[in-house]
Design a protein around this motif. Sequence first.
Motif, PDB file in Angstrom:
ATOM      1  N   UNK A  62      95.879  -0.406  15.469  1.00  9.86           N
ATOM      2  CA  UNK A  62      94.943  -1.717  16.192  1.00  9.86           C
ATOM      3  C   UNK A  62      93.499  -1.200  16.160  1.00  9.86           C
ATOM      4  N   UNK A  63      93.188   0.088  16.515  1.00  7.85           N
ATOM      5  CA  UNK A  63      91.955   0.595  16.250  1.00  7.85           C
ATOM      6  C   UNK A  63      91.346   0.714  14.965  1.00  7.85           C
ATOM      7  N   UNK A  64      92.207   0.876  13.958  1.00  7.00           N
ATOM      8  CA  UNK A  64      91.750   0.967  12.589  1.00  7.00           C
ATOM      9  C   UNK A  64      91.629  -0.371  12.215  1.00  7.00           C
ATOM     10  N   UNK A  65      92.099  -1.312  12.643  1.00  9.42           N
ATOM     11  CA  UNK A  65      92.045  -2.778  12.146  1.00  9.42           C
ATOM     12  C   UNK A  65      90.833  -3.271  12.642  1.00  9.42           C
ATOM     13  N   UNK A  66      90.367  -3.100  14.053  1.00  6.36           N
ATOM     14  CA  UNK A  66      89.313  -3.305  14.505  1.00  6.36           C
ATOM     15  C   UNK A  66      88.084  -2.700  13.831  1.00  6.36           C
ATOM     16  N   UNK A  67      88.114  -1.482  13.441  1.00  3.79           N
ATOM     17  CA  UNK A  67      87.355  -0.890  12.702  1.00  3.79           C
ATOM     18  C   UNK A  67      86.712  -1.570  11.396  1.00  3.79           C
ATOM     19  N   UNK A  68      87.969  -1.945  10.842  1.00 10.46           N
ATOM     20  CA  UNK A  68      87.738  -2.659   9.436  1.00 10.46           C
ATOM     21  C   UNK A  68      86.947  -3.911   9.685  1.00 10.46           C
ATOM     22  N   UNK A  69      87.474  -4.647  10.470  1.00 14.03           N
ATOM     23  CA  UNK A  69      86.533  -5.915  11.079  1.00 14.03           C
ATOM     24  C   UNK A  69      85.224  -5.786  11.410  1.00 14.03           C
ATOM     25  N   UNK A  70      85.144  -4.935  12.025  1.00 14.29           N
ATOM     26  CA  UNK A  70      83.523  -4.662  12.674  1.00 14.29           C
ATOM     27  C   UNK A  70      82.786  -4.138  11.602  1.00 14.29           C
ATOM     28  N   UNK A  71      83.071  -3.494  10.758  1.00 14.71           N
ATOM     29  CA  UNK A  71      82.223  -2.899   9.471  1.00 14.71           C
ATOM     30  C   UNK A  71      82.027  -4.211   8.584  1.00 14.71           C
ATOM     31  N   UNK A  72      82.984  -5.040   8.311  1.00 16.27           N
ATOM     32  CA  UNK A  72      82.915  -6.002   7.287  1.00 16.27           C
ATOM     33  C   UNK A  72      82.079  -7.067   8.070  1.00 16.27           C
ATOM     34  N   UNK A  73      82.175  -7.447   9.244  1.00 16.48           N
ATOM     35  CA  UNK A  73      81.239  -8.130   9.923  1.00 16.48           C
ATOM     36  C   UNK A  73      79.480  -7.686   9.844  1.00 16.48           C
ATOM     37  N   UNK A  74      79.693  -6.558  10.166  1.00 15.91           N
ATOM     38  CA  UNK A  74      78.028  -6.016   9.918  1.00 15.91           C
ATOM     39  C   UNK A  74      77.744  -5.986   8.550  1.00 15.91           C
ATOM     40  N   UNK A  76      78.097  -8.468   6.615  1.00 15.16           N
ATOM     41  CA  UNK A  76      78.067 -10.011   6.261  1.00 15.16           C
ATOM     42  C   UNK A  76      79.188 -10.635   5.559  1.00 15.16           C
ATOM     43  N   UNK A  77      80.355  -9.816   5.557  1.00 17.23           N
ATOM     44  CA  UNK A  77      81.405 -10.332   4.699  1.00 17.23           C
ATOM     45  C   UNK A  77      82.704 -10.073   5.671  1.00 17.23           C
ATOM     46  N   UNK A  78      82.947 -10.954   6.688  1.00 16.33           N
ATOM     47  CA  UNK A  78      84.017 -10.890   7.551  1.00 16.33           C
ATOM     48  C   UNK A  78      85.295 -11.120   6.629  1.00 16.33           C
ATOM     49  N   UNK A  79      86.308 -10.609   7.351  1.00 17.68           N
ATOM     50  CA  UNK A  79      87.460 -10.647   6.607  1.00 17.68           C
ATOM     51  C   UNK A  79      88.894 -10.522   7.421  1.00 17.68           C
ATOM     52  N   UNK A  80      89.863 -11.170   7.021  1.00 18.47           N
ATOM     53  CA  UNK A  80      91.042 -11.093   7.538  1.00 18.47           C
ATOM     54  C   UNK A  80      92.097  -9.898   7.264  1.00 18.47           C
ATOM     55  N   UNK A  81      92.521  -9.350   8.187  1.00 18.55           N
ATOM     56  CA  UNK A  81      93.226  -8.073   7.995  1.00 18.55           C
ATOM     57  C   UNK A  81      94.734  -8.052   8.235  1.00 18.55           C
ATOM     58  N   UNK A  82      95.581  -8.069   7.583  1.00 15.74           N
ATOM     59  CA  UNK A  82      97.036  -7.876   7.716  1.00 15.74           C
ATOM     60  C   UNK A  82      97.366  -6.496   7.412  1.00 15.74           C
ATOM     61  N   UNK A  83      98.619  -5.958   7.985  1.00 12.96           N
ATOM     62  CA  UNK A  83      98.929  -4.720   7.834  1.00 12.96           C
ATOM     63  C   UNK A  83     100.416  -4.324   7.602  1.00 12.96           C
ATOM     64  N   UNK A  84     100.939  -3.446   6.895  1.00 10.66           N
ATOM     65  CA  UNK A  84     102.388  -3.201   6.670  1.00 10.66           C
ATOM     66  C   UNK A  84     102.549  -1.791   6.824  1.00 10.66           C
ATOM     67  N   UNK A  96      89.012 -12.318   2.143  1.00  9.12           N
ATOM     68  CA  UNK A  96      87.813 -12.969   2.658  1.00  9.12           C
ATOM     69  C   UNK A  96      86.908 -13.672   1.482  1.00  9.12           C
ATOM     70  N   UNK A  97      86.019 -14.578   1.749  1.00  8.64           N
ATOM     71  CA  UNK A  97      85.103 -15.341   0.865  1.00  8.64           C
ATOM     72  C   UNK A  97      84.365 -14.253   0.179  1.00  8.64           C
ATOM     73  N   UNK A  98      83.966 -13.364   0.802  1.00  4.72           N
ATOM     74  CA  UNK A  98      82.759 -12.169   0.153  1.00  4.72           C
ATOM     75  C   UNK A  98      83.568 -11.017  -0.013  1.00  4.72           C
ATOM     76  N   UNK A  99      84.862 -10.933  -0.251  1.00  4.67           N
ATOM     77  CA  UNK A  99      85.606  -9.682  -0.354  1.00  4.67           C
ATOM     78  C   UNK A  99      85.082  -8.666  -1.643  1.00  4.67           C
ATOM     79  N   UNK A 100      84.194  -9.410  -2.654  1.00  5.59           N
ATOM     80  CA  UNK A 100      83.679  -8.622  -3.605  1.00  5.59           C
ATOM     81  C   UNK A 100      82.582  -7.302  -3.039  1.00  5.59           C
ATOM     82  N   UNK A 136      92.958  -8.326  -1.933  1.00  3.69           N
ATOM     83  CA  UNK A 136      93.108  -9.372  -2.868  1.00  3.69           C
ATOM     84  C   UNK A 136      93.895  -8.696  -4.013  1.00  3.69           C
ATOM     85  N   UNK A 137      94.732  -7.703  -4.002  1.00  4.81           N
ATOM     86  CA  UNK A 137      95.441  -7.179  -5.145  1.00  4.81           C
ATOM     87  C   UNK A 137      94.461  -6.501  -6.032  1.00  4.81           C
ATOM     88  N   UNK A 138      93.173  -5.803  -5.509  1.00  6.09           N
ATOM     89  CA  UNK A 138      92.594  -4.968  -6.086  1.00  6.09           C
ATOM     90  C   UNK A 138      93.139  -3.762  -6.776  1.00  6.09           C
TER      91      UNK A 138
END
Length: 206
Positions: A62-74, A76-84, A96-100, A136-138
């Motif tokens: 949960x902490x790792x997921x939150x970190x990714x989301x926070x960095x992406x937000x900062x 300017x490229x917000x993302x949706x994160x799923x994990x397995x 996300x729209x700005x995943x590049x 996105x399968x990069x």
Amino acid sequence: MKQVTATAQTVDEAVESAIKQLNASEDMIEVQVVDEGKKGFLGLFGTRPAIVKVILKQDPLAEAKRFIEDVAEQMGAPVQVTLKREGKLVIFELSGEKIAMLIGKRGQTLNSLQYLTQLVANKHSEQYLTVMLDAEDYRSRRTQTLKQLAEKMASKALYTKKEVPLEPMPSYERKVIHSALMNKKNIKTYSAGTEPNRYIVIAPHK
């Protein structure tokens, strides 16, 4: 870090009370006994309650997921994160729209974010976790590109009869190159340099 201090007649009862307050389970907490308490004479005189401090453990994923989301937000490229999770391997899928922007040139930004995310996850984990970020399968597309590069540079090494150094790559990308050429008897590969600039050399094998 969320924590509560609870009191009751016994340590077990105090811990149970704290668990209810935290809305948690026993495997999610750490218990510090402040005072074991005292029953007192005939249960009336000198009685002292048990006191415990119960700390809610942080979920490393949960902490790792939150970190990714926070960095992406900062960025300017917000993302949706799923994990397995596959044992000690944790794969975070980003979209996300700005995943590049998060992938960067040849995956450099994604690799850096992956490294930092692994540090965050293992800071809170009781066992070492290997973290991989995909966008996105990069990773799959990058693997195919690396295999093609390996074949091309192997042909160059054989044609020129000279060693061919590749650009610096993270360890798992170097493994792709090694694996792609491991069955070629007339080619050998080895790693050189130091991290983070370690690279592969493809050479003709006599």
